[in-house]
Design a protein around this motif. Structure first.
Motif, PDB file in Angstrom:
ATOM      1  N   GLU A  17       0.103  -5.972   4.838  1.00  0.00           N
ATOM      2  CA  GLU A  17      -0.508  -4.639   4.988  1.00  0.00           C
ATOM      3  C   GLU A  17       0.358  -3.705   5.832  1.00  0.00           C
ATOM      4  O   GLU A  17       0.012  -2.549   6.030  1.00  0.00           O
ATOM      5  CB  GLU A  17      -1.914  -4.745   5.604  1.00  0.00           C
ATOM      6  N   ASN A  77      -9.962  -1.918   1.873  1.00  0.00           N
ATOM      7  CA  ASN A  77      -8.932  -2.023   0.825  1.00  0.00           C
ATOM      8  C   ASN A  77      -9.182  -3.210  -0.101  1.00  0.00           C
ATOM      9  O   ASN A  77      -8.271  -3.695  -0.763  1.00  0.00           O
ATOM     10  CB  ASN A  77      -7.555  -2.156   1.497  1.00  0.00           C
ATOM     11  N   PRO A 123      -3.394  -5.027  -0.935  1.00  0.00           N
ATOM     12  CA  PRO A 123      -2.103  -4.451  -0.509  1.00  0.00           C
ATOM     13  C   PRO A 123      -1.061  -4.431  -1.627  1.00  0.00           C
ATOM     14  O   PRO A 123       0.001  -3.833  -1.461  1.00  0.00           O
ATOM     15  CB  PRO A 123      -1.672  -5.367   0.652  1.00  0.00           C
ATOM     16  N   ARG A 181      -1.269   0.347   0.550  1.00  0.00           N
ATOM     17  CA  ARG A 181      -1.254  -0.112   1.946  1.00  0.00           C
ATOM     18  C   ARG A 181      -1.698   1.046   2.840  1.00  0.00           C
ATOM     19  O   ARG A 181      -0.890   1.897   3.226  1.00  0.00           O
ATOM     20  CB  ARG A 181       0.142  -0.592   2.331  1.00  0.00           C
ATOM     21  N   VAL A 196      -7.461  -1.612   8.390  1.00  0.00           N
ATOM     22  CA  VAL A 196      -7.686  -1.949   6.989  1.00  0.00           C
ATOM     23  C   VAL A 196      -8.573  -3.183   6.943  1.00  0.00           C
ATOM     24  O   VAL A 196      -8.267  -4.194   7.581  1.00  0.00           O
ATOM     25  CB  VAL A 196      -6.359  -2.243   6.272  1.00  0.00           C
TER      26      VAL A 196
END
Ligand SMILES: *Cc1c(COP(=O)(O)O)cnc(C)c1O
Length: 375
Positions: free
Chosen positions: A80, A183, A188, A192, A201
Protein backbone atom coordinates in the motif's frame (compact mmCIF):
# COMPACT_ATOMS: atom_id res chain seq x y z
CA UNK A 1 12.76 -5.40 -2.24
CA UNK A 2 11.67 -1.93 -3.28
CA UNK A 3 13.83 -1.92 -6.43
CA UNK A 4 11.55 -4.57 -7.89
CA UNK A 5 8.23 -4.00 -9.62
CA UNK A 6 5.07 -3.98 -7.56
CA UNK A 7 3.93 -7.40 -8.81
CA UNK A 8 7.25 -8.94 -7.85
CA UNK A 9 7.04 -7.36 -4.41
CA UNK A 10 3.57 -8.84 -3.93
CA UNK A 11 5.18 -12.30 -4.21
CA UNK A 12 8.16 -11.60 -1.93
CA UNK A 13 7.05 -8.92 0.54
CA UNK A 14 7.20 -9.92 4.20
CA UNK A 15 9.56 -12.82 3.42
CA UNK A 16 12.92 -11.05 3.26
CA UNK A 17 14.37 -12.86 6.28
CA UNK A 18 13.24 -16.40 5.40
CA UNK A 19 16.33 -17.47 3.45
CA UNK A 20 18.62 -16.53 6.36
CA UNK A 21 16.41 -18.66 8.62
CA UNK A 22 16.83 -21.58 6.21
CA UNK A 23 13.11 -21.52 5.41
CA UNK A 24 11.05 -21.23 2.27
CA UNK A 25 7.46 -21.10 3.58
CA UNK A 26 6.82 -18.62 6.42
CA UNK A 27 6.58 -20.34 9.84
CA UNK A 28 3.31 -20.20 11.78
CA UNK A 29 3.96 -19.18 15.39
CA UNK A 30 0.99 -20.23 17.52
CA UNK A 31 2.51 -19.21 20.88
CA UNK A 32 0.20 -17.43 23.27
CA UNK A 33 3.14 -16.61 25.56
CA UNK A 34 6.90 -16.13 25.22
CA UNK A 35 9.35 -17.28 27.90
CA UNK A 36 11.81 -14.87 29.51
CA UNK A 37 14.02 -15.20 32.62
CA UNK A 38 14.81 -11.48 32.57
CA UNK A 39 11.83 -9.90 34.30
CA UNK A 40 13.23 -6.36 34.13
CA UNK A 41 13.78 -6.51 30.38
CA UNK A 42 10.38 -8.14 29.94
CA UNK A 43 8.69 -5.35 31.91
CA UNK A 44 10.39 -2.74 29.72
CA UNK A 45 9.26 -4.54 26.60
CA UNK A 46 5.70 -4.69 27.89
CA UNK A 47 5.75 -0.95 28.62
CA UNK A 48 6.88 -0.26 25.05
CA UNK A 49 4.16 -2.50 23.60
CA UNK A 50 1.55 -0.78 25.81
CA UNK A 51 2.58 2.50 24.18
CA UNK A 52 2.03 0.96 20.76
CA UNK A 53 5.65 0.30 19.79
CA UNK A 54 6.55 -2.94 18.04
CA UNK A 55 10.28 -3.45 17.57
CA UNK A 56 9.92 -6.95 16.13
CA UNK A 57 11.25 -8.69 19.23
CA UNK A 58 9.49 -11.37 21.31
CA UNK A 59 5.86 -10.25 21.80
CA UNK A 60 5.61 -11.19 25.53
CA UNK A 61 1.98 -12.27 24.98
CA UNK A 62 -0.04 -13.37 21.95
CA UNK A 63 -2.57 -10.54 22.07
CA UNK A 64 0.22 -7.97 21.76
CA UNK A 65 1.98 -9.02 18.55
CA UNK A 66 2.84 -12.16 16.61
CA UNK A 67 5.72 -12.92 14.21
CA UNK A 68 3.47 -14.54 11.58
CA UNK A 69 1.00 -11.65 11.72
CA UNK A 70 3.90 -9.19 11.48
CA UNK A 71 4.97 -10.70 8.15
CA UNK A 72 1.52 -9.99 6.72
CA UNK A 73 1.58 -6.46 8.19
CA UNK A 74 5.01 -5.77 6.71
CA UNK A 75 3.92 -7.03 3.30
CA UNK A 76 0.62 -5.16 3.21
CA UNK A 77 2.30 -1.90 4.31
CA UNK A 78 4.83 -2.30 1.50
CA UNK A 79 2.13 -2.99 -1.09
CA UNK A 80 0.00 0.00 0.00
CA UNK A 81 3.04 2.28 0.11
CA UNK A 82 2.61 2.89 3.86
CA UNK A 83 5.10 3.05 6.75
CA UNK A 84 3.22 0.43 8.75
CA UNK A 85 0.15 -1.76 8.94
CA UNK A 86 -1.78 -3.15 11.90
CA UNK A 87 -3.81 -6.34 11.47
CA UNK A 88 -7.06 -7.26 13.20
CA UNK A 89 -9.42 -10.22 13.49
CA UNK A 90 -11.84 -8.71 10.92
CA UNK A 91 -12.45 -5.60 8.89
CA UNK A 92 -14.94 -4.38 11.49
CA UNK A 93 -12.40 -4.94 14.30
CA UNK A 94 -9.96 -2.80 12.27
CA UNK A 95 -12.52 -0.02 11.84
CA UNK A 96 -13.48 -0.21 15.52
CA UNK A 97 -9.84 0.33 16.49
CA UNK A 98 -9.63 3.39 14.21
CA UNK A 99 -12.74 4.87 15.84
CA UNK A 100 -11.63 4.07 19.41
CA UNK A 101 -8.21 5.62 18.73
CA UNK A 102 -9.80 8.88 17.59
CA UNK A 103 -12.19 8.91 20.57
CA UNK A 104 -9.18 8.39 22.86
CA UNK A 105 -7.47 11.34 21.16
CA UNK A 106 -10.47 13.57 21.97
CA UNK A 107 -11.78 13.90 18.42
CA UNK A 108 -14.94 11.75 18.37
CA UNK A 109 -16.61 13.35 15.33
CA UNK A 110 -16.56 11.47 12.02
CA UNK A 111 -17.49 12.75 8.59
CA UNK A 112 -18.84 9.86 6.50
CA UNK A 113 -19.23 9.79 2.73
CA UNK A 114 -22.02 7.41 1.69
CA UNK A 115 -22.41 4.76 0.46
CA UNK A 116 -20.35 2.63 2.82
CA UNK A 117 -20.37 -1.07 3.66
CA UNK A 118 -23.66 -1.73 5.51
CA UNK A 119 -22.12 -2.53 8.90
CA UNK A 120 -19.71 0.41 8.63
CA UNK A 121 -22.71 2.66 8.03
CA UNK A 122 -24.51 1.01 10.96
CA UNK A 123 -21.51 1.34 13.32
CA UNK A 124 -21.14 5.04 12.51
CA UNK A 125 -24.91 5.73 12.64
CA UNK A 126 -25.31 3.90 15.97
CA UNK A 127 -22.54 5.84 17.74
CA UNK A 128 -21.81 2.60 19.62
CA UNK A 129 -18.13 3.44 20.18
CA UNK A 130 -18.71 7.03 21.29
CA UNK A 131 -18.35 8.65 17.88
CA UNK A 132 -20.87 10.95 16.20
CA UNK A 133 -21.26 11.19 12.44
CA UNK A 134 -22.10 13.82 9.85
CA UNK A 135 -22.95 12.41 6.44
CA UNK A 136 -21.60 14.51 3.59
CA UNK A 137 -21.19 14.46 -0.16
CA UNK A 138 -17.52 14.71 -1.20
CA UNK A 139 -17.86 18.45 -1.96
CA UNK A 140 -19.44 19.06 1.47
CA UNK A 141 -16.67 17.35 3.47
CA UNK A 142 -14.51 20.44 4.06
CA UNK A 143 -17.42 22.36 5.59
CA UNK A 144 -18.57 19.35 7.65
CA UNK A 145 -15.19 19.11 9.43
CA UNK A 146 -15.01 20.67 12.91
CA UNK A 147 -12.18 20.90 15.44
CA UNK A 148 -13.58 17.70 16.99
CA UNK A 149 -13.37 15.71 13.73
CA UNK A 150 -10.91 12.84 13.96
CA UNK A 151 -11.61 11.00 10.73
CA UNK A 152 -13.24 11.23 7.32
CA UNK A 153 -14.44 7.82 6.11
CA UNK A 154 -14.91 6.93 2.44
CA UNK A 155 -15.11 3.84 0.26
CA UNK A 156 -14.14 4.01 -3.39
CA UNK A 157 -15.34 2.06 -5.29
CA UNK A 158 -18.15 1.83 -2.77
CA UNK A 159 -20.12 -1.18 -1.65
CA UNK A 160 -22.54 -2.01 -3.27
CA UNK A 161 -23.07 0.71 -5.91
CA UNK A 162 -19.40 0.81 -7.03
CA UNK A 163 -19.64 4.60 -6.95
CA UNK A 164 -16.27 6.32 -7.13
CA UNK A 165 -14.88 9.37 -5.39
CA UNK A 166 -11.84 11.43 -6.45
CA UNK A 167 -9.65 10.39 -3.51
CA UNK A 168 -6.93 12.95 -4.24
CA UNK A 169 -9.42 15.85 -4.19
CA UNK A 170 -11.16 14.44 -1.11
CA UNK A 171 -7.85 14.02 0.78
CA UNK A 172 -7.07 17.65 0.00
CA UNK A 173 -10.50 18.74 1.27
CA UNK A 174 -9.79 16.92 4.57
CA UNK A 175 -6.86 19.22 5.39
CA UNK A 176 -5.15 17.94 8.55
CA UNK A 177 -7.90 15.40 9.33
CA UNK A 178 -6.89 11.92 8.16
CA UNK A 179 -8.92 10.44 5.33
CA UNK A 180 -9.63 6.75 5.95
CA UNK A 181 -10.15 5.05 2.58
CA UNK A 182 -11.69 1.58 2.58
CA UNK A 183 -9.75 -0.03 -0.28
CA UNK A 184 -11.34 -3.47 0.03
CA UNK A 185 -12.88 -3.40 -3.46
CA UNK A 186 -10.01 -1.94 -5.49
CA UNK A 187 -7.16 -3.64 -3.58
CA UNK A 188 -3.66 -2.14 -3.85
CA UNK A 189 -3.42 -3.80 -7.27
CA UNK A 190 -5.73 -1.17 -8.78
CA UNK A 191 -5.39 1.77 -6.40
CA UNK A 192 -3.06 2.87 -3.56
CA UNK A 193 -4.95 5.60 -1.66
CA UNK A 194 -1.92 6.61 0.43
CA UNK A 195 -0.20 7.77 -2.75
CA UNK A 196 -3.31 9.92 -3.38
CA UNK A 197 -3.15 11.59 0.03
CA UNK A 198 -5.26 9.30 2.26
CA UNK A 199 -3.88 8.99 5.78
CA UNK A 200 -5.23 5.49 6.44
CA UNK A 201 -6.20 2.59 4.20
CA UNK A 202 -8.52 -0.07 5.56
CA UNK A 203 -9.13 -3.55 4.18
CA UNK A 204 -11.55 -6.25 4.98
CA UNK A 205 -8.78 -8.80 4.38
CA UNK A 206 -11.58 -11.39 4.40
CA UNK A 207 -12.20 -10.45 0.78
CA UNK A 208 -9.50 -10.14 -1.92
CA UNK A 209 -6.40 -10.26 0.29
CA UNK A 210 -7.33 -13.74 1.52
CA UNK A 211 -9.03 -14.44 -1.77
CA UNK A 212 -10.31 -17.97 -1.14
CA UNK A 213 -13.28 -17.42 1.15
CA UNK A 214 -11.60 -19.21 4.07
CA UNK A 215 -10.06 -16.54 6.28
CA UNK A 216 -11.35 -13.50 8.17
CA UNK A 217 -9.17 -10.50 8.86
CA UNK A 218 -8.82 -6.75 8.69
CA UNK A 219 -5.87 -4.42 8.35
CA UNK A 220 -5.09 -0.72 8.43
CA UNK A 221 -2.09 0.71 6.54
CA UNK A 222 -0.94 4.10 7.84
CA UNK A 223 2.01 6.11 9.19
CA UNK A 224 3.91 4.88 12.26
CA UNK A 225 2.35 7.29 14.83
CA UNK A 226 -1.13 6.20 13.73
CA UNK A 227 -0.03 2.55 13.83
CA UNK A 228 1.10 3.06 17.43
CA UNK A 229 -2.33 4.38 18.39
CA UNK A 230 -3.98 1.39 16.70
CA UNK A 231 -1.63 -1.12 18.38
CA UNK A 232 -2.49 0.46 21.74
CA UNK A 233 -6.18 -0.11 21.08
CA UNK A 234 -5.51 -3.67 19.90
CA UNK A 235 -3.43 -4.35 23.00
CA UNK A 236 -6.28 -3.19 25.25
CA UNK A 237 -9.31 -4.48 23.38
CA UNK A 238 -7.91 -7.70 21.89
CA UNK A 239 -8.93 -7.65 18.24
CA UNK A 240 -5.69 -9.38 17.21
CA UNK A 241 -5.52 -11.32 13.93
CA UNK A 242 -4.99 -15.07 14.49
CA UNK A 243 -1.55 -16.33 13.34
CA UNK A 244 -3.07 -18.92 10.98
CA UNK A 245 -5.09 -16.13 9.40
CA UNK A 246 -1.88 -14.09 9.18
CA UNK A 247 -0.25 -16.98 7.31
CA UNK A 248 -3.18 -17.36 4.93
CA UNK A 249 -3.32 -13.63 4.24
CA UNK A 250 0.40 -13.45 3.47
CA UNK A 251 -0.05 -16.37 1.09
CA UNK A 252 -3.01 -14.58 -0.48
CA UNK A 253 -0.94 -11.47 -1.20
CA UNK A 254 1.42 -13.44 -3.44
CA UNK A 255 -1.37 -14.24 -5.91
CA UNK A 256 -3.34 -11.01 -5.40
CA UNK A 257 -2.17 -9.26 -8.61
CA UNK A 258 -2.85 -12.32 -10.77
CA UNK A 259 -6.26 -13.00 -9.20
CA UNK A 260 -7.43 -9.38 -9.32
CA UNK A 261 -6.33 -8.81 -12.92
CA UNK A 262 -7.89 -12.03 -14.19
CA UNK A 263 -11.18 -11.57 -12.34
CA UNK A 264 -11.30 -7.89 -13.38
CA UNK A 265 -11.00 -8.80 -17.06
CA UNK A 266 -13.90 -11.23 -16.68
CA UNK A 267 -15.95 -8.70 -14.70
CA UNK A 268 -15.42 -5.99 -17.35
CA UNK A 269 -16.59 -8.39 -20.05
CA UNK A 270 -19.67 -9.42 -18.01
CA UNK A 271 -20.46 -5.71 -17.43
CA UNK A 272 -20.39 -5.17 -21.23
CA UNK A 273 -22.66 -8.16 -21.87
CA UNK A 274 -25.07 -7.24 -19.05
CA UNK A 275 -25.49 -3.73 -20.49
CA UNK A 276 -27.07 -5.31 -23.60
CA UNK A 277 -29.37 -7.71 -21.75
CA UNK A 278 -33.07 -6.79 -22.02
CA UNK A 279 -33.72 -7.50 -18.30
CA UNK A 280 -30.83 -5.32 -17.11
CA UNK A 281 -31.76 -1.66 -16.70
CA UNK A 282 -28.44 -0.33 -15.44
CA UNK A 283 -24.89 -1.64 -14.97
CA UNK A 284 -22.41 -0.27 -12.44
CA UNK A 285 -18.75 -0.94 -13.17
CA UNK A 286 -16.04 1.38 -11.82
CA UNK A 287 -13.47 3.22 -13.95
CA UNK A 288 -10.69 1.85 -11.76
CA UNK A 289 -11.80 -1.68 -12.75
CA UNK A 290 -12.06 -4.58 -10.34
CA UNK A 291 -13.91 -7.83 -10.00
CA UNK A 292 -17.22 -6.42 -8.70
CA UNK A 293 -20.18 -5.70 -10.97
CA UNK A 294 -23.55 -4.41 -9.78
CA UNK A 295 -26.65 -4.13 -11.92
CA UNK A 296 -30.28 -3.16 -11.64
CA UNK A 297 -32.74 -5.56 -13.14
CA UNK A 298 -36.36 -5.50 -14.25
CA UNK A 299 -36.47 -9.19 -13.28
CA UNK A 300 -37.25 -10.16 -9.67
CA UNK A 301 -33.82 -9.73 -8.00
CA UNK A 302 -34.61 -12.25 -5.24
CA UNK A 303 -35.70 -14.89 -7.79
CA UNK A 304 -32.61 -14.11 -9.87
CA UNK A 305 -30.26 -14.73 -6.94
CA UNK A 306 -32.12 -17.94 -6.12
CA UNK A 307 -31.83 -19.22 -9.71
CA UNK A 308 -28.06 -19.28 -10.22
CA UNK A 309 -26.31 -22.65 -10.16
CA UNK A 310 -22.59 -22.12 -10.89
CA UNK A 311 -22.46 -18.79 -9.06
CA UNK A 312 -23.07 -19.08 -5.30
CA UNK A 313 -25.84 -17.00 -3.75
CA UNK A 314 -24.00 -15.62 -0.71
CA UNK A 315 -22.82 -12.44 0.97
CA UNK A 316 -19.11 -11.58 1.03
CA UNK A 317 -16.91 -11.16 -2.02
CA UNK A 318 -13.41 -11.45 -3.34
CA UNK A 319 -13.14 -15.23 -3.49
CA UNK A 320 -11.80 -17.35 -6.35
CA UNK A 321 -15.41 -18.42 -7.01
CA UNK A 322 -18.21 -16.06 -8.02
CA UNK A 323 -20.83 -14.91 -5.50
CA UNK A 324 -24.09 -13.03 -6.01
CA UNK A 325 -26.39 -11.27 -3.53
CA UNK A 326 -29.23 -8.77 -3.21
CA UNK A 327 -27.92 -5.84 -1.08
CA UNK A 328 -31.35 -4.51 -0.03
CA UNK A 329 -32.17 -7.95 1.46
CA UNK A 330 -28.78 -8.82 2.95
CA UNK A 331 -25.58 -6.74 3.19
CA UNK A 332 -27.36 -3.40 3.41
CA UNK A 333 -30.50 -4.65 5.16
CA UNK A 334 -29.36 -3.13 8.46
CA UNK A 335 -29.68 0.41 7.04
CA UNK A 336 -33.16 1.92 7.15
CA UNK A 337 -34.95 2.43 3.85
CA UNK A 338 -34.37 6.19 3.72
CA UNK A 339 -30.61 5.84 4.34
CA UNK A 340 -30.47 3.14 1.68
CA UNK A 341 -32.22 5.43 -0.78
CA UNK A 342 -29.87 8.32 0.14
CA UNK A 343 -26.93 6.03 -0.50
CA UNK A 344 -28.29 5.21 -3.96
CA UNK A 345 -28.98 1.53 -3.23
CA UNK A 346 -31.98 0.57 -5.37
CA UNK A 347 -34.21 -2.37 -4.33
CA UNK A 348 -33.56 -3.73 -7.86
CA UNK A 349 -29.78 -3.77 -7.38
CA UNK A 350 -27.91 -7.09 -7.53
CA UNK A 351 -24.22 -7.34 -6.61
CA UNK A 352 -21.93 -9.83 -8.31
CA UNK A 353 -18.44 -10.73 -7.09
CA UNK A 354 -16.67 -12.22 -10.09
CA UNK A 355 -14.24 -15.08 -9.49
CA UNK A 356 -11.83 -16.98 -11.69
CA UNK A 357 -14.32 -19.14 -13.62
CA UNK A 358 -14.51 -18.93 -17.41
CA UNK A 359 -16.45 -15.90 -18.60
CA UNK A 360 -18.75 -17.91 -20.88
CA UNK A 361 -19.72 -20.31 -18.09
CA UNK A 362 -20.58 -17.37 -15.83
CA UNK A 363 -22.53 -15.66 -18.60
CA UNK A 364 -24.54 -18.82 -19.31
CA UNK A 365 -25.46 -19.11 -15.62
CA UNK A 366 -26.38 -15.41 -15.35
CA UNK A 367 -28.51 -15.26 -18.49
CA UNK A 368 -30.34 -18.47 -17.61
CA UNK A 369 -31.13 -17.02 -14.17
CA UNK A 370 -32.11 -13.61 -15.62
CA UNK A 371 -34.35 -15.14 -18.26
CA UNK A 372 -36.10 -17.35 -15.69
CA UNK A 373 -36.63 -14.65 -13.04
CA UNK A 374 -39.49 -12.62 -14.52
CA UNK A 375 -42.01 -10.74 -12.39
C1 LIG B 1 -16.72 -6.92 4.28
C2 LIG B 1 -16.39 -5.49 4.31
C3 LIG B 1 -16.06 -4.84 5.50
C4 LIG B 1 -16.10 -5.54 6.85
O1 LIG B 1 -15.09 -6.51 6.94
P1 LIG B 1 -15.23 -7.87 7.81
O2 LIG B 1 -13.95 -8.55 7.53
O3 LIG B 1 -16.45 -8.59 7.31
O4 LIG B 1 -15.38 -7.44 9.23
C5 LIG B 1 -15.70 -3.50 5.45
N1 LIG B 1 -15.69 -2.83 4.28
C6 LIG B 1 -16.00 -3.42 3.11
C7 LIG B 1 -15.96 -2.63 1.85
C8 LIG B 1 -16.38 -4.76 3.09
O5 LIG B 1 -16.71 -5.33 1.92
Amino acid sequence: MSMHTWTTRAVHAGKDDLAALGLHAPPIDLSTTYPSHDVVAEAERLDAFAEGHDDGGPPVYGRVANPTVRRFETALAELEGADAAVAFASGMAALSACLLAQVAAGRPHVVGVRPLYGTTDHLLSSGLLGTSVTWAEPDEVASAITDRTGLVVVESPANPTLGEVDLRALAEACGPVPLLADNTFATPVLQRPITLGAGMVLHSATKYLGGHGDVMGGVVACDEPTARALRQVRFMTGGMLHPIAGYELLRGLATLPVRVRAASATAAELARRLADHPRVTRVHYPRVGGAMVSFETSADPVALVAAVRLITPAVSLGSVDSLIQHPASLTHRIMDEVSRKDAGISPDLVRLSVGLEDVDDLWADLTRALDGAGR
